[in-house]
Write a protein that holds these residues in place. Structure first.
Motif, PDB file in Angstrom:
ATOM      1  N   LYS A 294     -25.088 -36.615 -52.993  1.00  0.00           N
ATOM      2  CA  LYS A 294     -25.671 -36.681 -51.751  1.00  0.00           C
ATOM      3  C   LYS A 294     -26.680 -38.176 -51.731  1.00  0.00           C
ATOM      4  O   LYS A 294     -27.089 -38.408 -51.433  1.00  0.00           O
ATOM      5  CB  LYS A 294     -26.464 -35.646 -52.246  1.00  0.00           C
ATOM      6  N   TRP A 324     -26.327 -38.454 -46.250  1.00  0.00           N
ATOM      7  CA  TRP A 324     -28.329 -37.343 -46.520  1.00  0.00           C
ATOM      8  C   TRP A 324     -29.026 -38.791 -46.418  1.00  0.00           C
ATOM      9  O   TRP A 324     -28.761 -39.986 -46.430  1.00  0.00           O
ATOM     10  CB  TRP A 324     -28.151 -37.056 -47.915  1.00  0.00           C
ATOM     11  N   LYS A 404     -29.858 -33.620 -44.252  1.00  0.00           N
ATOM     12  CA  LYS A 404     -28.401 -33.848 -44.254  1.00  0.00           C
ATOM     13  C   LYS A 404     -28.427 -34.857 -42.935  1.00  0.00           C
ATOM     14  O   LYS A 404     -29.140 -34.407 -41.613  1.00  0.00           O
ATOM     15  CB  LYS A 404     -27.611 -33.038 -43.867  1.00  0.00           C
TER      16      LYS A 404
END
Length: 405
Positions: A294, A324, A404
């Protein structure tokens, strides 16, 4: 295992330092406005270095200042005064690469620990022992070593010498970062913190008698990035790095964002805490691997740790994986709501995720948004605007909200 390894995080400025400390670093490394190997970050003024040292020590953490460029004659003349000023600030160590800098540091800042930088290219136990004899408390090993080679250094190096190694982040195509490519092509010297990263550029061939015609060095349809290395990720086998005798796990990234520092530090905090008395029993927490996907990164590899056959060092393109996007930072919590500062636009109705300083993750979809005046809004379009949203449970200050892409 001698002791639980230190988690050493990068700090390119004061904001990144605060997030490194909040998200679990045991120590941070940073640079003043001179003599550091990262010229792109803002870095720290002398006043900021003093503030940073106080913050770290108040939190029971350590702070290391990089003085690891290769100074010219003219530059090194200014070093004694700079070292004397750093001595007054009181960092826990100076990170040095040049023998002249090491010698001057012993003279003008004798109380400070000395750590020999990865720029020195230490690849064997004799070099490590020599650094110790010259006054180093710690060596930052060259990034080209395998676990077996590190084990050999630990076994034969002096017992009082600490070993530090990079476990995550960008890799350089050059040996221990000693590269002249940027200087040659752009006039920006990588050995003075000004690298233009030409190894990340896309290259083609041109033939002498056909000027202007460029031929792809074919890897795939994206072209060729023959010098651009993958990112290192040692989290899956971190127990083996500990078992090899590494005392400090270093995260690369002084030029990266505060979100990167927070996310990666939180991930490795969980991983280090999962190393028990017997590192052979280590299992990488799935939360660590999920979190490392992420943050912005190139494709991951084990670097050289597992041997050259596993060190796939050139990528098929130079694009980062950025799945992200950060949308806000929590400033304070109260009455089942969080007051936040905007860091990226998002719309009401989107599901977002909170990353907390303890590394836990909380997904939720806020039912409403209000601006600083208490008026209901449908999105957060303005940079650094203050807004409030309801949250399922208390969120500490410094929690990061993301979505996201």
């Amino acid at each position: 295992m001698r002791h639980r390894p230190e988690l050493l995080a990068p700090a390119g400025d004061m904001e990144r330092l605060r997030f490194a400390l909040l998200y679990g670093a045991d120590a941070v490394y940073l640079a003043g406005d001179r003599f550091g190997m990262r010229g792109a970050p803002k870095n720290f003024s002398m006043e900021e270095l003093d503030t940073a040292a106080k913050l770290c020590h108040a939190a029971g953490k350590r702070m290391y200042i990089t003085v690891n460029t290769m100074p010219t004659n003219e530059e090194i003349d200014a070093l004694p005064g700079y070292l004397a000023a750093l001595r007054e600030i009181g960092p826990d160590a100076l990170i040095v690469a040049d023998l002249g800098v090491l010698s001057l540091a012993k003279k003008y800042a004798p109380e400070l620990e000395l750590h020999v930088s990865t720029q020195a290219g230490i690849v064997n136990w004799a070099a490590a022992a020599a650094a110790y004899e010259l006054g180093a408390k710690r060596v930052v090993l060259a990034r080209e070593l395998t676990l077996e080679e590190i084990t050999g250094i630990r076994e034969k190096a002096p017992a009082g010498l600490e070993i530090e190694a990079f476990v995550h982040g960008a890799m350089c195509m050059s040996v221990s970062g000693r590269c002249l490519l940027s200087n040659y092509m752009t006039g920006r010297d990588g050995n003075r913190g000004q690298c233009a990263q030409p190894c990340r550029w896309k290259y083609a061939l041109v033939e002498e008698k056909r000027p202007g015609e460029y031929f792809e060095i074919g890897e795939n349809e994206e072209g060729s990035y023959i010098l651009s290395a993958e990112d290192l990720c040692a989290a899956p086998f971190l127990g083996r790095v500990a078992a090899a005798g590494v005392d400090s796990f270093k995260l690369e990234g002084r030029a990266k964002s505060f979100y990167y520092v927070a996310s990666v530090t939180a991930a490795y905090r969980r991983a280090i805490d999962a190393i028990g008395e017997d590192p052979a029993d280590y299992l990488c927490p799935p939360e660590t691997l999920a979190e490392l996907e992420k943050s912005s990164h190139r494709r991951y590899s084990p670097g050289f740790y597992l041997g050259r056959e596993f060190a796939v060092q050139n990528v098929t393109d130079d694009r980062y994986q950025r799945g992200w996007q950060i949308v806000a930072v929590v400033e304070r919590y109260g009455a089942a709501a969080a007051v936040c500062t905007q860091r990226g636009k998002f719309e009401l109705g989107e599901t977002i995720e909170a990353l907390l300083p303890d590394g836990s993750v909380l997904p939720f979809a806020p039912a409403w948004l209000r601006d600083a005046d208490g008026q209901e809004i449908s999105s957060t379009p303005h940079a650094m605007m203050e807004f409030t949203l309801p949250v399922p449970r208390p969120l500490p200050a410094g929690s990061i909200l993301r979505r996201k892409k």
